[in-house]
Scaffold this motif. Structure first.
Motif, short mmCIF file in Angstrom:
data_model
loop_
_atom_site.label_atom_id
_atom_site.label_comp_id
_atom_site.label_asym_id
_atom_site.label_seq_id
_atom_site.Cartn_x
_atom_site.Cartn_y
_atom_site.Cartn_z
N UNK A 1 35.94 37.36 49.60
CA UNK A 1 35.59 37.56 51.01
C UNK A 1 34.89 36.32 51.55
N UNK B 1 30.00 41.02 43.05
CA UNK B 1 29.04 40.39 43.94
C UNK B 1 28.22 39.34 43.20
N UNK C 1 29.91 39.72 35.63
CA UNK C 1 30.07 41.05 36.23
C UNK C 1 29.48 42.12 35.31
N UNK D 1 35.41 51.77 42.25
CA UNK D 1 35.19 50.76 43.26
C UNK D 1 35.77 49.46 42.75
N UNK D 2 36.58 48.83 43.51
CA UNK D 2 37.18 47.59 43.01
C UNK D 2 36.80 46.43 43.91
N UNK D 3 35.67 46.56 44.53
CA UNK D 3 35.25 45.53 45.47
C UNK D 3 34.87 44.25 44.78
N UNK D 4 34.58 43.24 45.58
CA UNK D 4 34.25 41.95 45.01
C UNK D 4 33.13 42.05 43.99
N UNK E 1 32.43 34.62 49.07
CA UNK E 1 31.99 35.64 48.11
C UNK E 1 33.13 35.93 47.14
N UNK F 1 42.55 40.57 49.54
CA UNK F 1 42.60 41.31 48.27
C UNK F 1 44.03 41.74 48.00
N UNK G 1 40.46 39.50 44.55
CA UNK G 1 39.84 39.62 45.88
C UNK G 1 38.75 38.57 46.08
N UNK H 1 24.26 38.92 49.00
CA UNK H 1 24.87 39.23 50.29
C UNK H 1 24.88 40.73 50.51
N UNK H 2 25.32 41.11 51.65
CA UNK H 2 25.45 42.53 51.93
C UNK H 2 24.26 43.00 52.72
N UNK I 1 33.90 37.48 34.72
CA UNK I 1 33.94 38.84 34.18
C UNK I 1 32.69 39.14 33.35
N UNK J 1 38.35 39.47 54.45
CA UNK J 1 38.59 39.89 53.06
C UNK J 1 40.05 39.66 52.70
#
Lengths: 158, 184
Positions: free
Chosen positions: A75, A153, A109, A148-151, A95, A62, A73, A157-158, A106, A60
């Motif tokens: 991954x 998605x 998203x 939560x500022x994660x990728x 990712x 970021x 970010x 995945x995951x 965006x 990762x």
């Protein structure tokens, strides 16, 4: 995929490597992956005393600024392996995360988030929760509580 | 200004490690997916010192972390990015443990225990002080419409099993390790 990794990781000094330890718990550490353009792998110099299991791994990258603004970010999922030269990750999936892919990313998203929310609620026969925006304003906490500022998605995945 | 450290009632860890938990904006959280593959996300952690646990939130519009935890509770939280923390030479800290996910959906501040709610408000106030534009953003009807789903969240509670830390973030040193046998 390799060009995505090169383009986006060039601005970073380090990444977070995660693999599993002997107890099958995830184990993460900071590292400085080196590109091996010939093999299209990411070479790693792991600190002494850290024991990771060869196998599934994630890298990762970021960053954010001191205001938790300007997020970026992405991954890479792959396989952690070792040869006579040392440890490396063989990338298998790129990712994209926050700030990767411009405004289209965006929009995707937002659209995906709304769609997934509708599906989550429908599958559980739940009504859409009402948000108390007034309380939010009164408490002077209009930023992202527990954001939560994660990728962002994209893909299964995951 | 650093957050006042709330006395830790459950974890035998030095103050420098507690300061990381209280003041880092982000940690790198890893869950294990269906095929046994780890996936890591940057997230805002909330340390709950009265319980020696961590709480992280994820929108039901981005539920993969929660799905992963429900299937395999083993997770890790790495605290390795000190940007904005105002800490000098903090340790790098790795928390390994087990996570649980709430079934209940938390909407903004509703639906959570008062103690946790207070901690969250402290964190949010700190954020607001740095991001005044966010207040205007969240008052806008359009952005509320587009982003409301982001605030419909599941709480992921992490109970540490093992805490590793590298003083001054120096991997050349051996880590110190604290096994955690009791979590409230």
């Amino acid at each position: 995929m390799w060009s995505d990794i090169l383009n986006h990781s060039a601005a970073y000094e380090s990444a977070v490597l995660t693999a599993l330890d002997a107890g099958s718990y995830p184990f993460s550490l900071r590292c400085r992956p080196q590109w091996d353009n010939t093999a299209q792998t990411l070479r790693l110099n792991l600190p002494a005393g850290i024991v990771l299991e060869p196998g599934p791994a994630c890298l990762l990258w970021h960053r954010h600024d001191a205001r938790l603004w300007n997020l970026h970010s992405f991954a890479v999922r792959g396989t952690l392996a070792r040869d006579e030269t040392g440890w490396y990750v063989q990338p298998e999936q790129f990712i994209p995360g926050v700030g990767v892919g411009g405004w289209r990313s965006y929009v995707r998203f937002l659209v995906n988030g709304r769609r997934t929310t509708r599906r989550y609620l429908a599958q559980r026969n739940l009504a859409r929760p009402k948000l108390d925006w007034d309380e939010f304003g009164q408490t002077n906490t209009t930023s992202s509580p527990g954001f939560g500022i994660g990728p962002v998605r994209q893909g299964g995945t995951g | 200004m650093l957050l006042d450290a709330i006395p830790d009632q459950t974890l035998a860890i030095p103050e420098s490690v507690t300061a990381v938990f209280h003041n880092f904006f982000t940690c790198e959280m890893t869950t294990i997916g269906k095929t046994g593959r780890p996936i890591t996300w940057p997230l805002m952690p909330l340390y709950w010192p009265q319980r020696g646990q961590f709480v992280l939130f994820t929108s039901i519009g981005l539920p993969q972390k929660a799905f992963n935890v429900r299937q395999d509770p083993r997770v890790s939280l790495l605290f390795s990015d000190a940007t904005g923390s105002e800490l000098t030479d903090p340790p790098i800290v790795l928390v390994q443990g087990e996570a649980q996910v709430s079934d209940e959906i938390i909407s903004l501040f509703s639906g959570m225990e008062p103690e946790l709610r207070d901690l969250l408000k402290v964190q949010a106030s700190k954020m607001l002080a740095r991001q005044p534009a966010m207040k205007l953003y969240m008052k806008n009807g359009l952005t509320r419409y587009l982003m409301d789903w982001y605030f419909m969240r599941l709480a992921i509670t992490v109970s540490p099993r093992r805490i590793h830390w590298w003083d001054a973030g120096d991997y050349a040193r051996l880590p110190q390790v604290q096994e955690v046998n009791h979590v409230v």
